[in-house]
Design a protein around this motif. Sequence first.
Motif, PDB file in Angstrom:
ATOM      1  N   SER A   1      13.718  -7.049  -9.041  1.00 38.10           N
ATOM      2  CA  SER A   1      13.681  -8.490  -9.361  1.00 38.10           C
ATOM      3  C   SER A   1      12.260  -8.989  -9.574  1.00 38.10           C
ATOM      4  CB  SER A   1      14.354  -9.346  -8.292  1.00 38.10           C
ATOM      5  OG  SER A   1      14.912  -8.617  -7.300  1.00 38.10           O
ATOM      6  N   GLY A   2      11.400  -8.136 -10.083  1.00 38.31           N
ATOM      7  CA  GLY A   2      10.063  -8.584 -10.457  1.00 38.31           C
ATOM      8  C   GLY A   2       9.156  -8.846  -9.260  1.00 38.31           C
TER       9      GLY A   2
ATOM     10  N   SER B   1       3.156 -13.475 -12.229  1.00 36.27           N
ATOM     11  CA  SER B   1       4.513 -12.941 -12.061  1.00 36.27           C
ATOM     12  C   SER B   1       4.861 -11.977 -13.182  1.00 36.27           C
ATOM     13  CB  SER B   1       5.515 -14.087 -12.022  1.00 36.27           C
ATOM     14  OG  SER B   1       5.508 -14.734 -13.259  1.00 36.27           O
ATOM     15  N   ASP B   2       5.752 -11.047 -12.878  1.00 35.57           N
ATOM     16  CA  ASP B   2       6.276 -10.168 -13.931  1.00 35.57           C
ATOM     17  C   ASP B   2       7.771  -9.982 -13.714  1.00 35.57           C
ATOM     18  OD1 ASP B   2       6.952  -7.573 -12.496  1.00 35.57           O
ATOM     19  OD2 ASP B   2       4.873  -7.757 -11.894  1.00 35.57           O
ATOM     20  N   ASP B   3       8.452  -9.511 -14.758  1.00 37.80           N
ATOM     21  CA  ASP B   3       9.910  -9.337 -14.641  1.00 37.80           C
ATOM     22  C   ASP B   3      10.257  -7.840 -14.509  1.00 37.80           C
ATOM     23  OD1 ASP B   3       9.274  -8.466 -17.135  1.00 37.80           O
ATOM     24  OD2 ASP B   3      10.763  -9.655 -18.210  1.00 37.80           O
TER      25      ASP B   3
ATOM     26  N   GLU C   1       7.570  -8.789 -19.633  1.00 36.77           N
ATOM     27  CA  GLU C   1       6.808 -10.021 -19.767  1.00 36.77           C
ATOM     28  C   GLU C   1       6.029 -10.301 -18.491  1.00 36.77           C
ATOM     29  OE1 GLU C   1       8.268 -14.258 -20.845  1.00 36.77           O
ATOM     30  OE2 GLU C   1       9.616 -12.841 -21.842  1.00 36.77           O
TER      31      GLU C   1
ATOM     32  N   SER D   1       8.337 -10.001  -3.703  1.00 33.96           N
ATOM     33  CA  SER D   1       8.853  -8.977  -4.605  1.00 33.96           C
ATOM     34  C   SER D   1      10.062  -8.310  -3.982  1.00 33.96           C
ATOM     35  CB  SER D   1       7.763  -7.945  -4.867  1.00 33.96           C
ATOM     36  OG  SER D   1       8.201  -7.012  -5.819  1.00 33.96           O
TER      37      SER D   1
ATOM     38  N   ALA E   1       7.470  -3.951 -16.755  1.00 30.51           N
ATOM     39  CA  ALA E   1       7.929  -5.296 -17.124  1.00 30.51           C
ATOM     40  C   ALA E   1       7.942  -5.480 -18.631  1.00 30.51           C
ATOM     41  CB  ALA E   1       6.999  -6.329 -16.482  1.00 30.51           C
TER      42      ALA E   1
END
Length: 387
Positions: free
Chosen positions: A371-372, A329-331, A312, A367, A310
């Motif tokens: 898409s993170g 959450s992560d991207d 962010e 998840s 990720a």
Amino acid sequence: MNLDNYLKFLFNLNNPIYYAIIFTVLIIFAFYIFQKYILSPKVKKHNIQLKEIELKNAKLMALFSELDPEPLIRIDIKGIIILTNEAAKEIIKTPSLIGLSIKNIIPEINFSIENIIRDNKTKVIFRTFNKKYFSITFKGISFLNIVQLYFTDLTKRRLFEEKLNSSQKQLKELMQHEQLMVEGEKNRIANELHDGIGQNLLFIKASLQRYSNKLKLDLGEETFEQLLSSFDGTITDLKSIIYNLKPSILEELGLGAAITTLCQTFTDKSDIKSNVDIIGFEARIDSKQEITIYRIIQESLNNIIKHSKAKEFTVTMIEENRNIKILISDDGTGFETSNKNYLLPGMGLRSIKERVESYSGTFKIESQLNSGTLLIIDMPKKVVENV
Ligand SMILES: Nc1ncnc2c1ncn2[C@@H]1O[C@H](COP(=O)(O)OP(=O)(O)OP(=O)(O)O)[C@@H](O)[C@H]1O
Ligand SMILES: [Mg+2]
């Protein structure tokens, strides 16, 4: 056309209007005959047959009531008991039930008996009779103007449910206890590393510095500086191991500060940008729950660094009146969650799940590939024990 011609046309038997009128009258008459002598008797007969079947059913029901091993009571529209079977007499130890109002026997009734008869409705009440626990089903039967009460003995099921609840509670306590033991052991190791190896390393570093002039001559300045910096590196590594084992900031400043620092540390070592959003947590919460939440977020961030690629991540913690909500959450790349296979490869997600469940909370992963990932954790706030 003059009046003469008009009258002639009107009273002429060849006039088509007369035929139309006669035809219509004939059709109406034929329909009347069909309705009176064919259709109506059939409907009547059908209704009579229906009533007969219903009556038969009612009689069968009455017979059934007497033989049923489960208690049965029948009441009228005013709630007066009109029929009971032997089993009912056995559990309700009142000499004569017939003629009594059902509300004297089951005062919990909070609905209109008239309504459940009118609408053929069913209502259920739970209560204990003679040390046994029953569900009582009130079944309104409009065509007989009665309510039939069916008693089902749930004593065994209730005992089983109580046992199940108590073993679930024990299991949760055991899980919390296990977490506590692990944390206790981590704490012990951290203290030992700090007081033993840590102090020794500091002592050796101080000695190196004390004898620096001599050592520089013997080893050469460059080698000495390398030795000193690798010592510093080792001390820093040890401090970070100790911190991971025992996050002192958590003890001293609480969850909010500890999580902010934790996220910053992860950003520093991974270059993944962090966003932290903490709502509430001004006052301290239960210390064991603080550690649990800290470990959950620590493990989630480990996964982000290890697996997500990720750019962010965001940690949101919301303290509500009785609940704590955590979103991480992560991207990054995301992963397949449609089957529960993701719980297989490692210990991380499984331990998060167990920690959350030990507080009767819920843990969800959303998840998809590319898409993170979003972890959603909800857990009831534990009553504070440490303030
Ligand atoms: N944030 C994430 N992004 C992408 N994949 C993830 C993420 N978190 C977990 N996963 C996937 O879920 C799997 C299970 O994670 P889990 O933490 O249970 O095990 P692990 O990290 O592989 O091993 P361990 O935690 O025991 O060191 C990982 O192997 C990885 O494929
Ligand atoms: Mg992991």
